[in-house]
Design a protein around this motif. Structure first.
Motif, PDB file in Angstrom:
ATOM      1  N   ASN B   6       1.075  -1.188  -0.042  1.00 36.89           N
ATOM      2  CA  ASN B   6      -0.046  -0.097   0.065  1.00 36.89           C
ATOM      3  C   ASN B   6       0.743   1.172  -0.015  1.00 36.89           C
ATOM      4  O   ASN B   6       0.501   2.127   0.799  1.00 36.89           O
ATOM      5  CB  ASN B   6      -0.979  -0.016   1.175  1.00 36.89           C
ATOM      6  N   GLY B   7       1.822   1.181  -0.836  1.00 34.16           N
ATOM      7  CA  GLY B   7       2.849   2.424  -0.996  1.00 34.16           C
ATOM      8  C   GLY B   7       3.744   2.638   0.260  1.00 34.16           C
ATOM      9  O   GLY B   7       4.637   3.384   0.011  1.00 34.16           O
ATOM     10  N   HIS B  27       1.308 -11.036  10.374  1.00 35.97           N
ATOM     11  CA  HIS B  27       2.617 -10.035  10.750  1.00 35.97           C
ATOM     12  C   HIS B  27       2.333  -8.784  10.564  1.00 35.97           C
ATOM     13  O   HIS B  27       3.305  -7.776  11.213  1.00 35.97           O
ATOM     14  CB  HIS B  27       3.891 -10.764   9.793  1.00 35.97           C
ATOM     15  N   LEU B  28       1.687  -8.291   9.463  1.00 36.55           N
ATOM     16  CA  LEU B  28       1.445  -6.814   9.604  1.00 36.55           C
ATOM     17  C   LEU B  28       0.291  -6.137   9.901  1.00 36.55           C
ATOM     18  O   LEU B  28      -0.027  -4.974   9.674  1.00 36.55           O
ATOM     19  CB  LEU B  28       1.780  -6.514   7.816  1.00 36.55           C
ATOM     20  N   VAL B  47      -5.545  -9.957  -3.908  1.00 39.16           N
ATOM     21  CA  VAL B  47      -4.738  -8.645  -3.508  1.00 39.16           C
ATOM     22  C   VAL B  47      -4.273  -8.042  -4.905  1.00 39.16           C
ATOM     23  O   VAL B  47      -4.406  -9.217  -5.785  1.00 39.16           O
ATOM     24  CB  VAL B  47      -3.603  -8.531  -2.584  1.00 39.16           C
ATOM     25  N   LEU B  48      -3.995  -6.897  -4.996  1.00 36.15           N
ATOM     26  CA  LEU B  48      -3.436  -6.531  -6.256  1.00 36.15           C
ATOM     27  C   LEU B  48      -1.764  -6.513  -6.310  1.00 36.15           C
ATOM     28  O   LEU B  48      -1.126  -5.970  -5.389  1.00 36.15           O
ATOM     29  CB  LEU B  48      -3.738  -5.244  -6.653  1.00 36.15           C
ATOM     30  N   ALA B  49      -0.758  -7.235  -7.155  1.00 37.34           N
ATOM     31  CA  ALA B  49       0.407  -7.137  -7.239  1.00 37.34           C
ATOM     32  C   ALA B  49       0.819  -6.448  -8.646  1.00 37.34           C
ATOM     33  O   ALA B  49       0.598  -6.961  -9.586  1.00 37.34           O
ATOM     34  CB  ALA B  49       0.969  -8.623  -7.287  1.00 37.34           C
ATOM     35  N   ASP B  50       1.444  -5.260  -8.367  1.00 40.57           N
ATOM     36  CA  ASP B  50       1.775  -4.285  -9.600  1.00 40.57           C
ATOM     37  C   ASP B  50       0.334  -4.310 -10.453  1.00 40.57           C
ATOM     38  O   ASP B  50       0.443  -4.519 -11.787  1.00 40.57           O
ATOM     39  CB  ASP B  50       2.770  -5.201 -10.399  1.00 40.57           C
ATOM     40  N   GLY B  51      -0.745  -4.277  -9.752  1.00 40.01           N
ATOM     41  CA  GLY B  51      -2.059  -4.019 -10.378  1.00 40.01           C
ATOM     42  C   GLY B  51      -2.840  -5.251 -10.839  1.00 40.01           C
ATOM     43  O   GLY B  51      -4.014  -5.260 -11.525  1.00 40.01           O
ATOM     44  N   GLU B  52      -2.069  -6.223 -10.811  1.00 35.55           N
ATOM     45  CA  GLU B  52      -2.544  -7.728 -11.282  1.00 35.55           C
ATOM     46  C   GLU B  52      -3.415  -8.245 -10.093  1.00 35.55           C
ATOM     47  O   GLU B  52      -2.504  -8.677  -8.954  1.00 35.55           O
ATOM     48  CB  GLU B  52      -1.743  -8.512 -12.052  1.00 35.55           C
ATOM     49  N   ARG B  53      -4.438  -8.905 -10.268  1.00 34.78           N
ATOM     50  CA  ARG B  53      -5.028  -9.655  -9.080  1.00 34.78           C
ATOM     51  C   ARG B  53      -4.387 -11.122  -8.970  1.00 34.78           C
ATOM     52  O   ARG B  53      -4.156 -11.779 -10.000  1.00 34.78           O
ATOM     53  CB  ARG B  53      -6.743  -9.739  -9.279  1.00 34.78           C
ATOM     54  N   ILE B  54      -4.092 -11.371  -7.851  1.00 31.22           N
ATOM     55  CA  ILE B  54      -3.591 -12.316  -7.311  1.00 31.22           C
ATOM     56  C   ILE B  54      -3.976 -13.068  -6.101  1.00 31.22           C
ATOM     57  O   ILE B  54      -4.864 -12.252  -5.335  1.00 31.22           O
ATOM     58  CB  ILE B  54      -2.144 -12.536  -7.086  1.00 31.22           C
ATOM     59  N   LEU B  55      -3.908 -14.294  -5.755  1.00 28.77           N
ATOM     60  CA  LEU B  55      -4.561 -15.004  -4.783  1.00 28.77           C
ATOM     61  C   LEU B  55      -3.462 -15.111  -3.694  1.00 28.77           C
ATOM     62  O   LEU B  55      -2.470 -15.981  -3.886  1.00 28.77           O
ATOM     63  CB  LEU B  55      -5.091 -16.457  -4.807  1.00 28.77           C
ATOM     64  N   TYR B  64       7.230 -12.197  -3.461  1.00 26.41           N
ATOM     65  CA  TYR B  64       6.654 -10.675  -3.725  1.00 26.41           C
ATOM     66  C   TYR B  64       7.412  -9.703  -3.171  1.00 26.41           C
ATOM     67  O   TYR B  64       6.984  -8.492  -3.021  1.00 26.41           O
ATOM     68  CB  TYR B  64       5.252 -10.726  -3.076  1.00 26.41           C
ATOM     69  N   GLN B  65       8.704  -9.728  -2.700  1.00 30.95           N
ATOM     70  CA  GLN B  65       9.306  -8.774  -2.390  1.00 30.95           C
ATOM     71  C   GLN B  65       9.749  -7.625  -3.374  1.00 30.95           C
ATOM     72  O   GLN B  65      10.015  -8.293  -4.527  1.00 30.95           O
ATOM     73  CB  GLN B  65      10.925  -9.157  -1.809  1.00 30.95           C
ATOM     74  N   GLY B  66       9.477  -6.523  -3.161  1.00 31.88           N
ATOM     75  CA  GLY B  66       9.784  -5.428  -4.090  1.00 31.88           C
ATOM     76  C   GLY B  66       8.788  -5.342  -5.013  1.00 31.88           C
ATOM     77  O   GLY B  66       8.672  -4.302  -5.840  1.00 31.88           O
ATOM     78  N   ARG B  67       7.684  -6.239  -5.121  1.00 32.34           N
ATOM     79  CA  ARG B  67       6.506  -5.793  -5.939  1.00 32.34           C
ATOM     80  C   ARG B  67       5.451  -4.912  -5.016  1.00 32.34           C
ATOM     81  O   ARG B  67       5.602  -4.902  -3.878  1.00 32.34           O
ATOM     82  CB  ARG B  67       5.752  -7.241  -5.920  1.00 32.34           C
ATOM     83  N   GLU B  68       4.887  -4.282  -5.931  1.00 32.95           N
ATOM     84  CA  GLU B  68       3.911  -3.353  -5.361  1.00 32.95           C
ATOM     85  C   GLU B  68       2.606  -3.791  -5.078  1.00 32.95           C
ATOM     86  O   GLU B  68       1.776  -4.264  -5.682  1.00 32.95           O
ATOM     87  CB  GLU B  68       3.759  -2.171  -6.335  1.00 32.95           C
ATOM     88  N   ILE B  69       2.240  -4.314  -3.734  1.00 31.23           N
ATOM     89  CA  ILE B  69       1.001  -4.980  -3.280  1.00 31.23           C
ATOM     90  C   ILE B  69       0.163  -3.898  -2.689  1.00 31.23           C
ATOM     91  O   ILE B  69       0.415  -3.048  -2.073  1.00 31.23           O
ATOM     92  CB  ILE B  69       1.609  -5.944  -2.095  1.00 31.23           C
ATOM     93  N   THR B  70      -1.007  -4.215  -3.362  1.00 32.61           N
ATOM     94  CA  THR B  70      -2.185  -3.326  -2.803  1.00 32.61           C
ATOM     95  C   THR B  70      -3.344  -4.060  -2.276  1.00 32.61           C
ATOM     96  O   THR B  70      -3.796  -5.021  -2.999  1.00 32.61           O
ATOM     97  CB  THR B  70      -3.079  -2.537  -4.125  1.00 32.61           C
ATOM     98  N   THR B  71      -3.684  -3.899  -1.071  1.00 28.99           N
ATOM     99  CA  THR B  71      -4.691  -4.623  -0.359  1.00 28.99           C
ATOM    100  C   THR B  71      -5.776  -3.556  -0.410  1.00 28.99           C
ATOM    101  O   THR B  71      -5.827  -2.597  -0.703  1.00 28.99           O
ATOM    102  CB  THR B  71      -4.318  -4.906   1.007  1.00 28.99           C
ATOM    103  N   ILE B  72      -7.022  -4.105   0.169  1.00 28.85           N
ATOM    104  CA  ILE B  72      -8.183  -3.354   0.551  1.00 28.85           C
ATOM    105  C   ILE B  72      -7.814  -2.384   1.396  1.00 28.85           C
ATOM    106  O   ILE B  72      -8.475  -1.052   1.153  1.00 28.85           O
ATOM    107  CB  ILE B  72      -9.513  -4.362   1.040  1.00 28.85           C
ATOM    108  N   GLU B  73      -7.045  -2.157   2.284  1.00 29.69           N
ATOM    109  CA  GLU B  73      -6.627  -0.986   3.121  1.00 29.69           C
ATOM    110  C   GLU B  73      -6.197  -0.066   2.101  1.00 29.69           C
ATOM    111  O   GLU B  73      -6.034   1.084   2.690  1.00 29.69           O
ATOM    112  CB  GLU B  73      -5.593  -1.470   4.159  1.00 29.69           C
ATOM    113  N   GLY B  74      -5.373  -0.395   1.096  1.00 32.04           N
ATOM    114  CA  GLY B  74      -4.812   0.756   0.286  1.00 32.04           C
ATOM    115  C   GLY B  74      -5.649   1.208  -1.284  1.00 32.04           C
ATOM    116  O   GLY B  74      -4.942   1.903  -1.723  1.00 32.04           O
TER     117      GLY B  74
END
Lengths: 769, 167
Positions: B6-7, B27-28, B47-55, B64-74
């Motif tokens: 989430n940025g 953990h987070l 969730v979204l990884a670099d804008g793509e939906r993944i399970l 997924y280190q370094g990838r841009e992860i977006t969750t519902i919170e973001g």
């Protein structure tokens, strides 16, 4: 007949014949006639913003200092004894804090079984990890606590067990040979015999006599069953996902030998339940392990774990036979059959209930038996009994209509009873035929061809079917609510009820606002905790009625106290509670609405910050006085593919007669949700059972198929909105009726589409080849 | 391990076996992504990884280190709810609310897939540069997200309001 049961029979007769006015609901709830209020308005869910942000906290999402994670190991035999259980490697694995088995688990008191005492919630009367005996394939044999979930899961994989197997009854066909009558079916007689139904059947010019089978089902709420719990100063605190907070707290207290006030269950958000989020072994195991380890514990069952340890709907074999005269009038109605159950629970899947109340007939034979099996205790799942009972009964009606050559709606109308066919009681409110007429018009029923396989659309054969749905009105004993009004005019209502997505928080806010005559924004509802007032069951479609009656009772008590408190200087002085009504933020005389005083003014003059009362609802005697049921007419249009034999539901309409609808927006969703589970029941859902091992073979969402987006068309929902004069607010529960009737409506539509009559659920493509 | 969620950059020491979903939840303290099956069958963990939906339950966190992860919170924009979140409330696109974050993240990823021209079983013109979503396309493409309460009609209505051009 024992003295006690003779006394109970006498009491029941007295209630049946007592004047209406002596019953709860004998005097219609004044809110029924109040129009243009907030009850009945399509209010948007008040918990919506939290849920769409993912910010509503569910049971497995509470943090605790030193929290341990859990993995549970399950037996792989159906019956026998554990001969060895090697946990040494697991105990040495990294991060492991405890491995609990029957060898070291704390001694626990027996679990009071559901229905045996007012607050008992035990799924069965079996001991929980107290000895080496195994009662079903999948019974928990070990619990691992570790610092992380990964460590717990790994350590569990290191546990090995050997068993001495004993002969088990795990084949339903074999078990049926020893089927027997249970003492009662949820308090109703298992058998009803009026006239000679078999002779009348044989003599009837038109008859159907068929066998229907239905499989096991699992609820599959998307939130996994889980708890986060801890002990503090000898008291147990549980974040649970529960539809029975008060009952679970009482039962856990019994198991651990505590005062019930020392167990606190919180469950404000429940990620779906459908009958499954009650008390199961994992609650007891987590609490016992937490006590042993002296650490807070989170136990979330894996999806497989839910299948192994949380029961589902049981399997049945049913016979429906109907004999009718030349005009279609029933001479004989027979609905008998067997449901699989265990010797350790009491959940007989009441599939004969619909036949007891739906049709007038000259003779009756109702008979329901259970077959004992060595399996996980089955339990209530959305419309237990009525969902699959209407599949059999309403399929048979369709078969009979075709044989006689009349429209199936007309056949139902001809056999519509004046009063309850088996009890003789008056219906509190019944508008089934109106629901049919309204639904038929909206659906375009008259365009249906009575002849099967008459309509084609490309490679699809298209057909229509209809069926009746029904579900009883229940209000449970134990309802109680606290109402508090404060000097700023705000109202708080508190009760130990549940919100699993039915809309409880929203609709009850509306109900309290209307009852108290205040704006919705001035109402706060507290629920989902065993520390609050009353005993509620989010089941049997009973919760809205139970809360409604409790709030009504609390409101009456509050009004009496407010008048007393108002004193001689108030315009309310000298009035009775019956003379006034709540409106515009206060009490006003019924005769002259301008004559009255606000709650705030009353409290301020008395120098009080707030006034609070707690009051119980009257016992639900109305259930024994009237025949109280909801009804629906379900219409389905399906396509059956001529090449692949797949079935697709193209259109689905539900026309409901459920009393007054409290919130059309949330009600629409609830009806649709039930109907979608009905699509699953009709076409795809089956918990596959290995009759050699007694083990569930598809314990996952990958292999147990539930309806997904593509399976579900836009579902049309309508209702009579005719208030039931004898219920709180004129409403009857709507949580379960949606699933009833859908199985038969779809099966009948499939027959109309392709001419194949399938009497075995689910109707998968192989059965249509 | 280092993540971008989430940025926000996040550094956390976790077991190599940890799934992205468990990383978020255990953990987070990001509990918006839900666990419904832990085997990729229900979609609640989307969730979204670099804008793509993944399970996220099928994704190992370490990958997924370094990838841009977006969750519902973001997904909120400038502190305002995403239009799709508002539409879900308005169209009653949920009951219990447990599958909801996954439905919403999945729909956002799905709309981007259609825009990129990724066809589905319902797509007639496989060569189209971008796909115009209709209700059939939405239902087909959202079928990996199960809603057991059966809020499907409301969900499709909400998604259609935000992502489907008027037919």
């Amino acid at each position: 007949m024992s003295l006690k049961s003779a006394a109970m029979k006498l009491m029941q007769k007295a209630i049946e014949h007592a004047p209406d006015s002596m019953m709860p609901g004998g005097k219609p709830d004044p809110l029924i006639t109040r129009k243009h209020g907030i009850v009945g308005a399509p209010v948007t869910r008040i918990d919506g913003p939290l849920k769409v942000k993912g910010a509503a906290p569910f049971a497995a999402e509470f943090e605790a200092e030193g929290l341990l994670y859990t993995a549970v190991a399950f037996s792989t035999i159906a019956k026998g004894r554990i001969t060895s259980l090697d946990t040494s490697a697991a105990e040495k694995a990294p991060g492991v804090r405890l491995v609990m088995t029957h060898k070291n688990a704390p001694k626990l008191k027996p679990t009071p079984m559901f229905n045996t005492q007012p607050k008992a919630a035990g799924p069965s009367d079996l001991p929980i990890m107290q000895d080496d005996s195994i009662h079903w394939n999948g019974e928990p044999i070990a619990v691992v606590l570790a610092d992380t979930q990964e460590q717990a899961d790994y350590a569990k994989s290191l546990i090995s067990a050997t068993y001495k197997e004993e002969p088990a009854v795990i084949d339903f066909d074999a078990a049926m040979k020893n089927a027997h009558e249970p003492k009662t079916i949820l308090g109703e007689p298992p058998t009803i015999n009026e006239g000679d139904a078999e002779a009348a059947l044989s003599a009837a010019p038109n008859l159907v006599d068929k066998t229907y089978t239905t499989p096991r089902h699992n609820h599959n709420p998307i939130e996994l069953h889980g708890v986060t719990l801890f002990w503090e100063d000898g008291e147990l605190y549980v974040h649970d996902s529960s539809q029975t907070v008060a009952q679970s707290a009482w039962t856990l207290a019994e198991v651990f030998g505590l005062d019930e006030k020392k167990v606190h269950i919180w469950s404000p958000y429940v990620g779906g339940g459908f009958g499954s989020k009650t008390l199961w072994q994992h609650h007891v195991l987590a609490a016992a392990a937490s006590k042993m380890a002296d650490r807070p514990v989170r136990l979330v069952l894996s999806r497989e774990g839910v299948y192994r340890t949380v029961g589902g709907r049981t399997t049945t074999q049913q016979r429906v036979a109907i004999g009718a005269d030349a005009d279609g009038r029933f001479q004989s109605l027979i609905h008998t059959g067997v449901a699989a159950m265990t010797e350790h629970n009491d959940c007989p899947e009441q599939f004969t209930f619909p036949a007891r109340h739906l049709y007038a007939t000259k003779s009756f034979l109702i008979g329901q038996k259970v077959a004992d099996m060595d399996m996980l205790a089955n339990t209530f799942m959305r419309a237990p009994g009525e969902s699959i009972g209407t599949f059999a009964l309403e399929s048979a009606i369709d078969e009979l209509a075709e044989q006689i050559g009349i429209d199936p709606i007309e056949l139902r109308a001809r056999n519509e009873p004046e009063s309850d066919p088996t009890t003789g009681k008056q219906f509190s409110s019944r508008n089934l035929i109106k629901a049919y007429r309204d639904g038929a018009e909206r659906f375009g029923w008259n365009s249906r061809s009575a002849k099967p396989a008459a309509r084609r659309d490309g490679e699809w054969l298209v057909g229509m079917g209809c069926a009746t749905g029904t579900y009883p009105y229940y209000r449970m004993p134990g309802g109680k609510a606290r109402l508090t009004v404060s000097k700023d005019g705000f109202v708080t209502a508190e009760f130990a009820a549940h919100e699993m997505g039915m809309g409880t928080a929203t609709t009850q806010t509306q109900v309290v606002a209307e009852r108290m005559g205040v704006a919705q924004q001035c109402v706060q509802i507290n629920y989902g905790s065993s520390d609050l007032a009353g005993v509620f069951l989010a089941g049997g479609s009973s919760q809205s009625a139970s809360i409604g009656a409790s709030i009504h009772a609390a409101h009456t008590a509050l009004v009496e106290q407010l008048i007393k408190l108002a004193g001689s200087k108030s315009p309310l002085h000298g009035l009775d509670a019956d003379d006034v009504e709540s409106r515009d933020g206060g009490l006003h005389t019924k005769k002259d609405p301008s004559h009255g005083e606000s709650y705030a003014a009353i409290l301020r003059r008395a120098g009080k910050d707030e006034l609070s009362v707690e009051e119980s609802a009257p016992p639900p005697m109305e259930l024994q006085h009237w025949s109280m049921h909801s009804f629906s007419a379900i219409f389905a249009e399906v396509g059956v593919n001529t090449i692949t034999c797949e079935t697709r539901v193209r259109r689905l309409l539900g026309s409901f007669d459920c009393g007054r609808i409290l919130n059309p927006k949330t009600a629409t969703s609830q009806f649709r949700g039930g109907m979608i589970m009905g699509i699953g029941l009709a076409l795809m859902e089956e918990t596959i059972w290995d009759s050699r091992k007694g083990r569930i073979m598809n314990p996952s969402l990958a292999e147990y198929h539930v309806p997904v987006h593509m399976d579900v068309p836009e579902i049309d929902v309508m209702w009579t909105d005719i208030p039931d004069p004898h219920t709180p607010l004129g409403a009857r529960g709507i949580g379960e009726i949606g699933i009833t009737g859908v199985g038969a409506a779809i099966a009948n539509a499939i027959y109309n589409a392709c001419g194949k009559r399938i009497r075995e659920l689910p109707i998968t493509l192989d059965k249509l080849m | 391990m280092r993540f971008l969620i989430n940025g926000q950059p996040v550094e956390v020491d976790v077991d190599m076996r940890t799934s992205l979903l468990d990383l978020l939840r255990d953990h987070l303290n990001l509990h918006g992504s839900k666990k419904g099956c832990n085997q990729g069958a229900c979609g609640a963990c989307t969730v979204l990884a670099d804008g793509e939906r993944i399970l996220s339950c099928l994704a190992l966190a370490v990958q997924y280190q370094g990838r841009e992860i977006t969750t519902i919170e973001g997904i909120a924009e400038d502190g305002q709810m995403h239009p799709l979140q508002r539409a879900f409330i308005e169209h009653d696109g949920f009951q219990c609310g447990y599958c909801t974050p996954g439905q919403i993240c999945s729909a956002i990823g799905m709309a981007a897939e259609a825009k990129r021209g990724m066809p589905s079983h319902m797509t007639r013109d496989l060569g189209a540069e971008f796909i115009t979503l209709d209700r059939h396309e939405v239902r087909e493409r959202m079928s990996g997200n199960i809603c057991r309460c059966g809020a499907y009609n409301g969900i499709v209505n909400a998604i259609s309001e935000v992502f489907v051009e008027a037919e």
